[in-house]
Design a protein around this motif. Structure first.
Motif, short mmCIF file in Angstrom:
data_model
loop_
_atom_site.label_atom_id
_atom_site.label_comp_id
_atom_site.label_asym_id
_atom_site.label_seq_id
_atom_site.Cartn_x
_atom_site.Cartn_y
_atom_site.Cartn_z
N GLY A 71 0.81 -1.22 0.00
CA GLY A 71 0.00 0.00 0.00
C GLY A 71 0.84 1.27 0.00
N SER A 72 2.08 1.16 0.34
CA SER A 72 2.95 2.34 0.34
C SER A 72 3.61 2.56 -1.02
N ALA A 73 3.26 1.74 -2.01
CA ALA A 73 3.86 1.89 -3.34
C ALA A 73 2.83 1.79 -4.47
N ALA B 121 8.53 5.61 2.34
CA ALA B 121 7.10 5.47 2.63
C ALA B 121 6.86 4.16 3.35
N SER B 122 6.53 4.24 4.61
CA SER B 122 6.22 3.02 5.35
C SER B 122 5.36 3.40 6.55
N LYS B 123 4.18 2.84 6.61
CA LYS B 123 3.30 3.14 7.74
C LYS B 123 4.00 2.78 9.05
N THR B 124 4.61 1.60 9.07
CA THR B 124 5.22 1.10 10.30
C THR B 124 6.68 1.53 10.46
N PHE B 125 7.31 1.90 9.37
CA PHE B 125 8.74 2.22 9.32
C PHE B 125 9.60 1.06 9.83
N THR B 126 9.13 -0.16 9.54
CA THR B 126 9.92 -1.33 9.93
C THR B 126 10.04 -2.34 8.78
N THR B 127 9.33 -2.12 7.69
CA THR B 127 9.25 -3.13 6.64
C THR B 127 10.62 -3.35 6.01
N ILE B 128 11.05 -4.61 6.04
CA ILE B 128 12.44 -4.94 5.70
C ILE B 128 12.83 -4.48 4.29
#
Ligand code: F6P
Length: 506
Positions: free
Chosen positions: A142-144, A191-198
């Motif tokens: 969803g961030s892309a 762009a990352s809602k969680t700012f953890t996506t590898i």
């Protein structure tokens, strides 16, 4: 109560499409509706034609009863009121608030975040971050998908900044972007809602490395973060003044309207981004304020349920007869399959029957020469959506657009009419359904309404199936196992062990 309605639905006759048109001379008026994007007579609009589906008065009456039995009105009201509709995660789902429709406080917060985003976008356009010609946007899911689709649909006539959306962890994706960007004039949006996506964090590190290797003195000074986890972005090294936050209650696949849309605003300019939000808001208001069959997303969901649950269709096809919307099937795959690919109801009990079909599709006319054979003569019944625009997006000879649209409409007609022949191999069974969404033009507003229509259609389907469309636990197990592999020390099945050994991993 909904079980009883389903039993009644299953027992109804199933007339053919030709019979439905023969029996009801007003069918087109009932099932094809123009949606206006404004009140003045020059306002653009979208025609939603569901007349070539098998919905008839008897089915509609029962689907309306199903909507009542599943408390569609109550769940919709809860959605717009910002209540906890995502019960498994204890969250609201407030994407409509991003468009100005929803709970007052959430609308105000979204407006404040947009205000800040507009200021940053306009400052960058004015040169506040130096000469910015390229933007590498790293994000995934969803961030892309939304940013990539929106930019491809709306910025073909010349983007204000050259944007590259990079999602895949495969370094080939980032290398392709590097090849098209000059490091001296490139900025990075993470762009990352969680700012953890590898995938996203690894790609972001690599962009920083590339900027540094190419003599950019302060690579972190080129970064903008789009996230619902600002503290994590700060910890990662993003300056607080360049963090564009959005609310935790905006789901990843519903986040294009939030700061995740930053690259879209960078490409189009803020006024067009604002129009895009307004187009979606018009669809929100329609969905919130209209009942029964007249509600366009709900009408589409009635047909979706009909084909999935009463006709056993396991897939649904989406064919954009417009190159600008070529990425729409990809976007809808996440929206529909991640939202409604579930096996349990909101209350945790198993769903009785199939849930989301597999969404697939492509672009017309290309797909006609590749996969339409199966649609016309295959043994799978595939309900199809055709999406096209009356005004072309190019300046080439009129023949291009005339042939494109003729082919689009011909496919719907052929699927329905079929053709008998003495030769079985040359026979077309016909009675195959399609819906057509015909935009006056592909504009920021009509595109916004089109995407919002699909969000609400997905929600309406979820309500009719009594499932929660806003969680996505199904993606977690694979992530956990990938982490175990990375860390080493865990034994897997013999097949996986052999693959790991061959690749020299673990
Ligand atoms: O793994 C699935 C998912 O959580 C999607 O729902 C989401 O859009 C994507 O990953 C990216 O997540 P994030 O924006 O937190 O990086």
């Amino acid at each position: 109560m909904s079980d009883a309605v389903w039993e009644q639905l299953k027992s109804l006759d199933k007339p053919t499409l030709a019979e439905l048109f023969d029996r009801d001379s007003a069918r087109l008026d009932t099932f094809a509706t123009r949606f206006e994007l404004g009140s003045d007579e020059n306002a653009s609009g979208i025609r939603f034609d569901w007349s070539k589906t098998h919905l008839d008065a008897a089915h509609v009456e029962l689907f309306e009863a199903l909507a009542k039995a599943t408390d569609f009105a109550g769940r919709r009201a809860a959605l717009f009121a910002g209540e906890i509709v995502n019960v498994t995660e204890g969250r609201a789902a407030e994407h409509t608030a991003q468009r100005g429709v929803g709970k007052e406080e959430s609308v105000a917060l979204a407006a404040e975040n947009h205000h800040r985003m507009a200021a940053i976008v306009e400052a960058i356009h004015r040169g506040a971050m130096g000469d910015v010609k390229h933007l590498i946007h790293v994000g995934i899911g969803g961030s892309a998908l939304g940013p990539a689709l929106a930019i491809d649909a709306l910025a073909r006539d010349g983007a204000m900044v050259d944007v590259h959306v990079v999602s895949n962890i495969d370094g080939n994706a980032l290398e392709a972007a590097f090849a098209k960007c000059d490091p001296a004039t490139t900025m990075l949006a993470i762009a990352s809602k969680t700012f953890t996506t590898i995938e996203t964090m690894t790609n972001a590190e690599s962009v920083i490395g590339w900027l540094r290797e190419n003599a950019v003195a302060d690579p972190y000074g080129r970064v903008v973060a789009l996230t619902a986890a600002p503290a994590k972005a700060i910890e990662w090294g993003v300056d607080e003044t360049r963090i564009l936050p959005f609310s935790e209650s905006v789901g990843g696949r519903y986040s294009l309207w939030s700061s995740i849309g930053f690259p879209v605003a960078m490409a189009l300019g803020w006024p067009d981004f604002a129009e895009f939000l307004d187009g979606a808001a018009a669809m929100d208001e329609h969905f919130r304020d209209t009942d029964g069959l007249a509600n366009l997303p709900l009408r589409a969901a009635f047909a979706d349920q009909y084909y999935t649950r009463l006709r056993g269709c396991q897939t649904r096809g989406v064919f954009a007869y417009d190159e600008r919307l070529a990425l729409l099937p990809d976007y809808l795959q996440q929206l529909e399959m991640e939202s409604n690919g579930k096996s349990v109801k909101v209350d945790g009990s198993p769903v009785d029957g199939p849930t989301a079909p597999i969404t697939w599709g492509g672009v017309g006319t290309d797909a006609q020469h590749a996969v339409f054979q199966l649609l016309h003569q295959g043994t799978n019944l595939v309900p199809v959506d055709f999406i096209a625009a009356i005004v072309p997006g190019h300046d080439l000879a009129a023949a291009h657009h005339r042939i494109l649209l003729s082919n689009c409409f011909a496919q719907g007609a052929a699927l329905m009419a079929g053709k008998k022949s003495e030769d079985p191999a040359r026979s077309y069974p016909g009675d195959r359904p399609s819906a057509t969404i015909l935009l006056d033009e592909v504009s920021p507003a009509s595109f916004g309404a089109l995407v919002a229509f699909h969000e609400h259609r997905t929600f309406a389907n979820a309500v009719l199936m009594e499932i929660n469309p806003f969680d996505q636990f199904g993606v977690e197990l694979g992530k956990e196992i990938a982490k175990q592999i990375e860390q080493g020390g865990t034994r897997f099945d013999p097949s996986t062990e052999a693959l790991l050994e061959l690749a020299g991993i673990g």
